[in-house]
Design an enzyme around this catalytic site. Structure first.
Site, PDB file in Angstrom:
ATOM      1  CD  GLU A  92      -2.883  -1.241   2.328  1.00 19.76           C
ATOM      2  OE1 GLU A  92      -4.093  -1.468   2.168  1.00 19.76           O
ATOM      3  OE2 GLU A  92      -2.340  -1.161   3.440  1.00 19.76           O
ATOM      4  CB  CYS A 105       2.878   7.141   3.308  1.00 24.11           C
ATOM      5  SG  CYS A 105       3.441   5.905   4.495  1.00 24.11           S
ATOM      6  CB  CYS A 112       7.221  -5.331   8.459  1.00 21.36           C
ATOM      7  SG  CYS A 112       8.573  -4.530   9.362  1.00 21.36           S
ATOM      8  CB  CYS A 116       6.372  -2.801  15.878  1.00 25.48           C
ATOM      9  SG  CYS A 116       8.064  -2.310  15.467  1.00 25.48           S
ATOM     10  CB  CYS A 119       3.088  -2.095  13.174  1.00 26.59           C
ATOM     11  SG  CYS A 119       3.146  -1.861  11.387  1.00 26.59           S
ATOM     12  N   GLY A 166       6.893  -2.209   5.806  1.00 27.14           N
ATOM     13  CA  GLY A 166       8.266  -2.668   5.796  1.00 27.14           C
ATOM     14  C   GLY A 166       9.235  -1.780   6.550  1.00 27.14           C
ATOM     15  CB  SER A 198      10.189   5.896   9.078  1.00 28.88           C
ATOM     16  OG  SER A 198       9.799   5.458  10.369  1.00 28.88           O
ATOM     17  CG  LEU A 221      12.508   6.198  21.301  1.00 28.65           C
ATOM     18  CD1 LEU A 221      13.796   5.419  21.130  1.00 28.65           C
ATOM     19  CD2 LEU A 221      12.807   7.612  21.820  1.00 28.65           C
ATOM     20  CG  ASN A 299      -4.525   4.934  13.671  1.00 24.28           C
ATOM     21  OD1 ASN A 299      -5.466   5.700  13.852  1.00 24.28           O
ATOM     22  ND2 ASN A 299      -3.346   5.346  13.230  1.00 24.28           N
ATOM     23  CB  CYS A 342       0.524   6.224  11.667  1.00 30.73           C
ATOM     24  SG  CYS A 342       2.139   5.642  12.169  1.00 30.73           S
TER      25      CYS A 342
END
Length: 384
Positions: A92, A105, A112, A116, A119, A166, A198, A221, A299, A342
């Site tokens: 995307e 973006c 990925c 995390c 995410c 990713g 990023s 972070l 989100n 995000c």
């Protein structure tokens, strides 16, 4: 005969390709402009190229974009595209319009591997790296689609953020030529200050990027201490916070901006307490990293087991950082009605890493023990 997709090449790569065809370097510059500035994919349209070159290109090369599977437009003007990258995988890209800029973006991987907790892409696992052409194709398509869609002749996209699906620095060999194409005045002519990579903290690649192609940098972070960050960003177990911040300091010697942006996703009851804010202040002071903080409202998605921090708590957290002299912003959510905000990008990614199972086990382990808030170490005035 296999043909070369010219979106795979930065200008140096395209010049080498043209030399193999027996052509002068300036032909590569002409070709580069046709492809990226004008959005041309038909060599017959490239009228200032010699007919002999156009005939060579017709049999040896192509300009191949990614197929668009879906397009969704938010009520706030945000547009999200789902691109097919083959073998059941999709990625995307999101366009975010503002009064003074247009930001795209861009994704760097199908899925990925970092995993995390907050995410949704990470919950789907990792499928494969994108090629340089697949990264550039997202910008190529979006820029020239938007010119027609918005009925504009001038450039629409002024900023690119490598914040899609990713971890960009885990796809370094494809990333750098893509960045060079974005920056090249014969292509998109973007400022180094307006292209942002990023990263969740791949320390060796931060150093390499500083030497090879320094652009603006944002670091995910999300925690002020290693114990908490180990849970939220598993890569921290390999490259802990102290190593990461020292790499950030080294990067600043080459960066086009004089600060690193620290991204901090606000998670209810996890990393949003006053103690966390105070620890962040102490962390930055101790390491002496010039930075800005971007607090990101989480989100939620069902598999995460996490909730968004209440807005009053987010604002209180921001106030603690600001009163300590740290420039702090709270990100405005955009495109959340089309799952383009995000942390929401997931695409259609084959899970070859049993990510969902691993994430569930991780959530159980975390829920069974309290989050430890490490005490803030007192420092002397000299250390500040």
């Amino acid at each position: 005969m296999t043909t070369a997709n010219l979106l795979e090449f930065d200008l140096e790569g395209l010049a080498a390709f043209c030399e193999k065809l027996g052509e002068k370097r300036f032909r590569a510059t002409q070709l580069f402009r046709w492809i990226h500035q004008r959005g041309a994919s038909d060599f017959a349209q490239m009228t200032d190229l010699a007919k002999s070159l156009r005939e060579k290109l017709a049999t040896t090369a192509r300009v191949e974009a990614l197929s668009v599977l879906t397009q969704h437009e938010s009520k706030d003007g945000t547009i999200k595209w789902l691109f097919d990258v083959g073998d059941g995988n999709a990625v995307e890209a999101v366009f975010i319009p503002e009064d003074d800029r247009g930001t795209l973006c861009v994704s760097s991987q199908a899925g990925c591997a970092v995993g995390c907790r907050f995410c949704s892409t990470g919950h789907q696992g990792f499928s494969r790296n994108l090629s340089t052409g697949e990264i550039v194709a997202q910008l190529w398509f979006a820029e020239h689609f938007l010119r027609k869609h918005l009925k504009r002749d001038d450039r629409v996209i002024s900023n690119v953020v490598m914040m899609g699906m990713g971890e960009p620095l885990q796809n370094y060999s494809a990333l750098v030529p893509a960045l060079r194409t974005m920056l090249d005045d014969n292509a998109y002519g973007l400022s180094r200050r307006r292209v942002t990579v990023s990263t969740s903290g791949v320390v060796p690649m931060i150093d390499r990027l500083g030497a090879d192609c320094p652009v603006a940098m944002a670091v995910s972070l999300h925690a002020p201490n290693d114990a908490l960050r180990d849970d939220l960003v598993p890569l921290n177990r390999k490259y802990p916070i102290a190593e990461l911040l020292e790499a950030c300091k080294r990067y600043l010697a080459h960066a086009p901006r004089d600060f690193i942006t620290f991204e901090y996703c606000m998670l209810d009851g996890v990393n949003d307490q006053p103690e966390h804010a105070r620890q962040l202040v102490e962390l930055v002071r101790t390491h002496g990293v010039s930075c800005k903080f971007n607090l990101i409202p989480f989100n939620p998605f069902p598999a995460s087991g996490l909730l968004r921090s209440p807005q009053p708590r987010v604002l209180a957290f921001a106030r603690t950082l600001s009163e300590a002299g740290l420039v702090t912003t709270v990100r405005k959510t955009r495109g959340d009605d089309i799952d383009a905000a995000c942390g929401q990008l997931a695409g259609d990614v084959k899970d070859r890493t049993r990510a969902a199972e691993r994430m569930a086990a991780q959530r159980r382990a975390v829920s069974e023990r309290p989050v430890i808030l490490h005490p803030v170490r007192k420092t002397t005035p000299q250390e500040h």
